[in-house]
Design a protein around this motif. Structure first.
Motif, mmCIF file in Angstrom:
data_model
loop_
_atom_site.group_PDB
_atom_site.id
_atom_site.type_symbol
_atom_site.label_atom_id
_atom_site.label_comp_id
_atom_site.label_asym_id
_atom_site.label_seq_id
_atom_site.Cartn_x
_atom_site.Cartn_y
_atom_site.Cartn_z
ATOM 1 N N GLY A 1 0.814 -1.199 0.000
ATOM 2 C CA GLY A 1 0.000 0.000 0.000
ATOM 3 C C GLY A 1 0.850 1.252 0.000
ATOM 4 O O GLY A 1 1.986 1.248 0.470
ATOM 5 N N THR A 2 0.283 2.334 -0.544
ATOM 6 C CA THR A 2 0.948 3.614 -0.534
ATOM 7 C C THR A 2 -0.067 4.730 -0.675
ATOM 8 O O THR A 2 -1.142 4.521 -1.266
ATOM 9 C CB THR A 2 1.988 3.729 -1.658
ATOM 10 O OG1 THR A 2 2.690 4.962 -1.525
ATOM 11 C CG2 THR A 2 1.326 3.689 -3.031
ATOM 12 N N HIS A 3 0.279 5.895 -0.132
ATOM 13 C CA HIS A 3 -0.539 7.084 -0.361
ATOM 14 C C HIS A 3 0.165 8.044 -1.314
ATOM 15 O O HIS A 3 -0.356 9.117 -1.599
ATOM 16 C CB HIS A 3 -0.840 7.788 0.962
ATOM 17 C CG HIS A 3 0.379 8.160 1.734
ATOM 18 N ND1 HIS A 3 1.134 9.275 1.445
ATOM 19 C CD2 HIS A 3 1.036 7.539 2.753
ATOM 20 C CE1 HIS A 3 2.152 9.327 2.275
ATOM 21 N NE2 HIS A 3 2.117 8.292 3.069
ATOM 22 N N ARG A 4 1.357 7.644 -1.799
ATOM 23 C CA ARG A 4 2.108 8.514 -2.694
ATOM 24 C C ARG A 4 1.684 8.304 -4.136
ATOM 25 O O ARG A 4 1.198 7.251 -4.516
ATOM 26 C CB ARG A 4 3.610 8.225 -2.561
ATOM 27 C CG ARG A 4 4.193 8.588 -1.214
ATOM 28 C CD ARG A 4 5.700 8.340 -1.195
ATOM 29 N NE ARG A 4 6.037 6.926 -1.167
ATOM 30 C CZ ARG A 4 6.709 6.304 -2.123
ATOM 31 N NH1 ARG A 4 7.093 6.963 -3.203
ATOM 32 N NH2 ARG A 4 7.002 5.018 -2.001
ATOM 33 N N TYR A 5 1.936 9.330 -4.932
ATOM 34 C CA TYR A 5 1.733 9.209 -6.371
ATOM 35 C C TYR A 5 2.887 8.430 -6.978
ATOM 36 O O TYR A 5 4.042 8.577 -6.570
ATOM 37 C CB TYR A 5 1.645 10.594 -7.010
ATOM 38 C CG TYR A 5 1.679 10.560 -8.517
ATOM 39 C CD1 TYR A 5 2.833 10.885 -9.222
ATOM 40 C CD2 TYR A 5 0.552 10.171 -9.235
ATOM 41 C CE1 TYR A 5 2.864 10.834 -10.599
ATOM 42 C CE2 TYR A 5 0.575 10.114 -10.622
ATOM 43 C CZ TYR A 5 1.737 10.444 -11.296
ATOM 44 O OH TYR A 5 1.773 10.383 -12.666
ATOM 45 N N SER A 6 2.578 7.613 -7.978
ATOM 46 C CA SER A 6 3.617 6.887 -8.694
ATOM 47 C C SER A 6 3.647 7.332 -10.148
ATOM 48 O O SER A 6 2.620 7.379 -10.821
ATOM 49 C CB SER A 6 3.347 5.384 -8.642
ATOM 50 O OG SER A 6 4.127 4.702 -9.615
ATOM 51 N N GLY A 7 4.856 7.599 -10.630
ATOM 52 C CA GLY A 7 5.013 7.926 -12.041
ATOM 53 C C GLY A 7 5.259 6.702 -12.890
ATOM 54 O O GLY A 7 5.411 6.810 -14.118
#
Length: 126
Positions: free
Chosen positions: A98-104
């Protein structure tokens, strides 16, 4: 502290199905992207699928599209991985992420994720 706990792994015959669950705790998960990686014996860990918490965006590894489906129950803070038509080569430890960061990079890289479960073993017999 965010924690991810997987369950549902086990032994299944080729052609069978399993549903893995991942329950998240210790945070608020609106806006999170949740997904699954797997690691087969002797191989590198690989991306399987990911989904925004709303379910509006889903990212699949090309090899699993059509057999694996990700879904979630927001009321239970739980993400599911439904795996159908399983093959012996699907044998691996499956990790919830899980993550709350944006991924490029389309959420397909390990570095995209901040939180990992302990893994659950899936074994497919031929």
């Amino acid at each position: 502290q965010v924690q991810l706990v997987e369950s549902g792994g086990g032994l299944v015959q080729a052609g069978g199905s399993l549903r893995l669950s991942c329950t998240a705790s210790g945070g608020t998960f609106n806006g999170y992207t949740m997904g699954w990686f797997r690691q087969a014996p002797g191989k590198e860990r690989e991306f399987v699928v990911a989904s925004s918490w709303s379910g509006g965006r889903i990212y699949y590894a090309d090899s699993e599209k059509g057999r694996f489906t990700i879904s979630r129950d927001a009321t239970k803070n739980t993400v599911y991985l439904q795996m159908n038509s399983l093959k012996p080569e699907d044998t691996a430890v499956y990790y919830c992420v899980g993550t709350h960061r944006y991924s490029g990079s389309g959420y397909t890289k390990e570095r995209d994720y901040d939180y990992w479960g302990q893994g659950t073993q899936v074994t497919v017999s031929s």
